[in-house]
Design a protein around this motif. Structure first.
Motif, PDB file in Angstrom:
ATOM      1  N   MET A   1      -6.336 -21.677 -33.604  1.00  0.00           N
ATOM      2  CA  MET A   1      -5.372 -20.888 -32.846  1.00  0.00           C
ATOM      3  C   MET A   1      -4.946 -19.649 -33.628  1.00  0.00           C
ATOM      4  O   MET A   1      -5.005 -18.523 -33.135  1.00  0.00           O
ATOM      5  CB  MET A   1      -4.152 -21.744 -32.513  1.00  0.00           C
ATOM      6  N   ALA A   2      -4.554 -19.846 -34.904  1.00  0.00           N
ATOM      7  CA  ALA A   2      -4.101 -18.720 -35.716  1.00  0.00           C
ATOM      8  C   ALA A   2      -5.255 -17.777 -36.030  1.00  0.00           C
ATOM      9  O   ALA A   2      -5.087 -16.549 -36.012  1.00  0.00           O
ATOM     10  CB  ALA A   2      -3.458 -19.224 -37.002  1.00  0.00           C
ATOM     11  N   VAL A   3      -6.457 -18.344 -36.301  1.00  0.00           N
ATOM     12  CA  VAL A   3      -7.622 -17.497 -36.587  1.00  0.00           C
ATOM     13  C   VAL A   3      -8.002 -16.693 -35.346  1.00  0.00           C
ATOM     14  O   VAL A   3      -8.370 -15.517 -35.437  1.00  0.00           O
ATOM     15  CB  VAL A   3      -8.801 -18.361 -37.080  1.00  0.00           C
ATOM     16  N   THR A   4      -7.900 -17.325 -34.183  1.00  0.00           N
ATOM     17  CA  THR A   4      -8.184 -16.607 -32.939  1.00  0.00           C
ATOM     18  C   THR A   4      -7.208 -15.452 -32.743  1.00  0.00           C
ATOM     19  O   THR A   4      -7.601 -14.344 -32.338  1.00  0.00           O
ATOM     20  CB  THR A   4      -8.091 -17.570 -31.746  1.00  0.00           C
ATOM     21  N   MET A   5      -5.929 -15.703 -33.030  1.00  0.00           N
ATOM     22  CA  MET A   5      -4.931 -14.638 -32.935  1.00  0.00           C
ATOM     23  C   MET A   5      -5.270 -13.501 -33.896  1.00  0.00           C
ATOM     24  O   MET A   5      -5.155 -12.312 -33.542  1.00  0.00           O
ATOM     25  CB  MET A   5      -3.544 -15.196 -33.256  1.00  0.00           C
ATOM     26  N   LEU A   6      -5.701 -13.849 -35.121  1.00  0.00           N
ATOM     27  CA  LEU A   6      -6.071 -12.829 -36.102  1.00  0.00           C
ATOM     28  C   LEU A   6      -7.244 -11.996 -35.594  1.00  0.00           C
ATOM     29  O   LEU A   6      -7.227 -10.762 -35.665  1.00  0.00           O
ATOM     30  CB  LEU A   6      -6.409 -13.497 -37.429  1.00  0.00           C
ATOM     31  N   ARG A   7      -8.275 -12.662 -35.067  1.00  0.00           N
ATOM     32  CA  ARG A   7      -9.446 -11.936 -34.564  1.00  0.00           C
ATOM     33  C   ARG A   7      -9.061 -10.999 -33.416  1.00  0.00           C
ATOM     34  O   ARG A   7      -9.461  -9.827 -33.386  1.00  0.00           O
ATOM     35  CB  ARG A   7     -10.501 -12.926 -34.094  1.00  0.00           C
ATOM     36  N   ASP A   8      -8.288 -11.523 -32.464  1.00  0.00           N
ATOM     37  CA  ASP A   8      -7.910 -10.713 -31.308  1.00  0.00           C
ATOM     38  C   ASP A   8      -7.046  -9.524 -31.717  1.00  0.00           C
ATOM     39  O   ASP A   8      -7.223  -8.405 -31.207  1.00  0.00           O
ATOM     40  CB  ASP A   8      -7.168 -11.580 -30.287  1.00  0.00           C
ATOM     41  N   TRP A   9      -6.109  -9.763 -32.610  1.00  0.00           N
ATOM     42  CA  TRP A   9      -5.216  -8.686 -33.058  1.00  0.00           C
ATOM     43  C   TRP A   9      -6.013  -7.602 -33.782  1.00  0.00           C
ATOM     44  O   TRP A   9      -5.805  -6.402 -33.584  1.00  0.00           O
ATOM     45  CB  TRP A   9      -4.124  -9.274 -33.962  1.00  0.00           C
ATOM     46  N   CYS A  10      -6.937  -8.018 -34.649  1.00  0.00           N
ATOM     47  CA  CYS A  10      -7.759  -7.048 -35.383  1.00  0.00           C
ATOM     48  C   CYS A  10      -8.630  -6.254 -34.413  1.00  0.00           C
ATOM     49  O   CYS A  10      -8.808  -5.039 -34.573  1.00  0.00           O
ATOM     50  CB  CYS A  10      -8.630  -7.770 -36.407  1.00  0.00           C
ATOM     51  N   ARG A  11      -9.183  -6.935 -33.394  1.00  0.00           N
ATOM     52  CA  ARG A  11     -10.004  -6.239 -32.415  1.00  0.00           C
ATOM     53  C   ARG A  11      -9.176  -5.206 -31.656  1.00  0.00           C
ATOM     54  O   ARG A  11      -9.620  -4.090 -31.390  1.00  0.00           O
ATOM     55  CB  ARG A  11     -10.614  -7.255 -31.450  1.00  0.00           C
ATOM     56  N   TRP A  12      -7.947  -5.585 -31.311  1.00  0.00           N
ATOM     57  CA  TRP A  12      -7.071  -4.673 -30.591  1.00  0.00           C
ATOM     58  C   TRP A  12      -6.676  -3.469 -31.450  1.00  0.00           C
ATOM     59  O   TRP A  12      -6.537  -2.348 -30.956  1.00  0.00           O
ATOM     60  CB  TRP A  12      -5.830  -5.430 -30.126  1.00  0.00           C
ATOM     61  N   MET A  13      -6.520  -3.704 -32.771  1.00  0.00           N
ATOM     62  CA  MET A  13      -6.143  -2.625 -33.692  1.00  0.00           C
ATOM     63  C   MET A  13      -7.353  -1.818 -34.153  1.00  0.00           C
ATOM     64  O   MET A  13      -7.203  -0.804 -34.817  1.00  0.00           O
ATOM     65  CB  MET A  13      -5.420  -3.210 -34.905  1.00  0.00           C
ATOM     66  N   GLY A  14      -8.559  -2.311 -33.842  1.00  0.00           N
ATOM     67  CA  GLY A  14      -9.762  -1.572 -34.206  1.00  0.00           C
ATOM     68  C   GLY A  14     -10.146  -1.698 -35.668  1.00  0.00           C
ATOM     69  O   GLY A  14     -10.706  -0.757 -36.251  1.00  0.00           O
ATOM     70  N   ILE A  15      -9.875  -2.848 -36.294  1.00  0.00           N
ATOM     71  CA  ILE A  15     -10.239  -3.055 -37.702  1.00  0.00           C
ATOM     72  C   ILE A  15     -11.103  -4.304 -37.812  1.00  0.00           C
ATOM     73  O   ILE A  15     -11.160  -5.133 -36.897  1.00  0.00           O
ATOM     74  CB  ILE A  15      -8.993  -3.208 -38.607  1.00  0.00           C
TER      75      ILE A  15
END
Length: 413
Positions: A1-15
């Motif tokens: 769950m937390a790793v998924t949040m990290l991946r999605d957030w990074c994708r949204w921020m473009g990093i």
């Protein structure tokens, strides 16, 4: 769950998610300065970082922060927790690439290039005729995967103070433990070779001796022996003495000493040599007794001790850094004043030289202003300046010798 949040957030921020960290458990009332100080204290070995954003998570009743590193996550250095307000904050990062994930990426790339698994397998000499399931492919190309994932270990020699290019035992052990887990599909002989590849000095001699005694020892056996010899085997008494005798070294910044002292305090707590509730009191006592403090900071810390208010680690670090900043500002002001004073003295000397040059100018050396020159002529008996003549002797006897009168002009004759 937390790793998924990290991946999605990074994708949204473009990093890249492999350069991102997700910090969980931050109290909602934690301010920016406190957050930055906590992160700097824990993440400084990993290089420069930037806090990209924060969001409140209802399931944790706390804030989460996204941190971007200037390089990919170093799994040997990244902390699992960060000491902070309200308890430790959890650090979430993308795990190492598994064999299945790696193969999935390979297959996706092949599809984009119009290639097939069979053609690549044939090029690799694996003799695969057909592939139906990902598991069978994983087993077939596992040696290739392991080769692609091979990373050389750091260098460890067993020295008390690592030489340039070497790692401390703790850092080397963390990386080696992770890599042994990654090398599950590698032969035991290759594991031992890779383990010894990063050893030098007494550490290498120890493993050579173990294998000479029993060549069947595994890489894990060799690592266990290294832990027994070079690991942290200090007793409660030893770590307590180290903690209570630590002092600021010559040339060491006060903030660096506070960080080093905190490592000893945490070790003492882990070993049971120090109660966690007394850590703040011991930290304050050691800083007052064993550090070089400027007067304002010393006075502030003594007042806190008098009222029974020992600052926490983050509070102490904040006070120390504020003191260092004030001291640096004071030093800059003193240098600026010294430079101004030197400039003023230089200007005064230049003015003095110019004044001297003006006296030695048209009239030659020793030329003085007109009034001083006339007085000097009277005293030394030198010839009077042109345009003046002595007063007749009879007048001089009456009015005082040595006085002069202006010479008559030619028109007055």
């Amino acid at each position: 769950m937390a790793v998924t949040m990290l991946r999605d957030w990074c994708r949204w921020m473009g990093i890249s998610a492999r350069r991102g960290l997700l910090i969980l458990g931050i109290p909602e009332d934690c301010d920016e300065a406190e957050l930055q100080e906590s992160l700097e204290a824990a993440l400084w070995p990993m290089g420069h970082f930037t806090v990209l954003g924060k969001v409140f998570r209802e399931e944790d009743n706390a804030t989460a922060a996204l941190v971007e590193l200037d390089r990919e996550v170093n799994y040997a250095l990244v902390p699992r927790e960060i000491p902070g307000t309200g308890g430790p904050w959890n650090v979430v990062f993308v795990p190492r690439c598994s064999g299945e994930e790696f193969l999935s990426r390979v297959f996706h790339f092949l599809e984009q290039q119009g290639q097939t698994v069979e053609s690549v397998a044939g090029a690799l000499g694996l003799g695969l005729r057909r592939v139906c399931w990902l598991r069978s492919v994983s087993q077939a190309v596992q040696p290739w995967v392991e080769t692609m994932r091979y990373q050389r270990l750091g260098v460890f020699s067993g020295r008390d103070q690592p030489a340039p290019g070497e790692e401390s035992f703790e850092a080397w052990l963390d990386h080696t433990t992770d890599m042994l887990h990654v090398w599950q599909g590698v032969s035991e002989r290759e594991k031992r070779r890779r383990l010894m590849e990063g050893l030098r000095g007494t550490a290498l001699q120890l493993v050579h001796g173990l294998l000479a005694e029993n060549p069947a020892r595994t890489a894990q056996d060799c690592l266990a022996a290294l832990i027994q010899v070079f690991g942290d085997n200090e007793s409660q008494a030893t770590i307590r003495v180290k903690c209570l005798t630590a002092q600021q070294e010559s040339g060491e910044r006060l903030s660096a000493f506070v960080l080093r002292l905190e490592v000893l305090l945490q070790k003492a707590i882990e070993k049971g040599a120090l109660a966690r509730a007394s850590a703040d009191h011991v930290r304050l006592r050691q800083v007052l007794a064993r550090a070089n403090l400027i007067e304002p900071l010393d006075e502030a810390l003594r007042k806190l001790r008098m009222v029974g208010r020992s600052p926490s680690f983050l509070e102490m670090l904040g006070l120390v850094r504020e003191s260092e900043a004030w001291e640096a500002s004071l030093a800059r002001n003193e240098r600026a004043q010294a430079e101004e004073g030197a400039g003023a003295r230089a200007n005064a000397q230049a003015d003095a030289r110019m004044g001297s040059a003006s006296r030695e100018g048209p009239g030659g050396p020793g030329c003085e202003p007109e009034g001083l020159a006339q007085a000097g002529d009277q005293e030394t008996g030198e010839p009077l300046e042109e345009g003046l003549k002595p007063i007749p002797e009879e007048l001089g006897n009456e009015d005082g010798a040595g006085e002069m009168s202006p010479a008559k002009s030619s028109s007055g004759k």
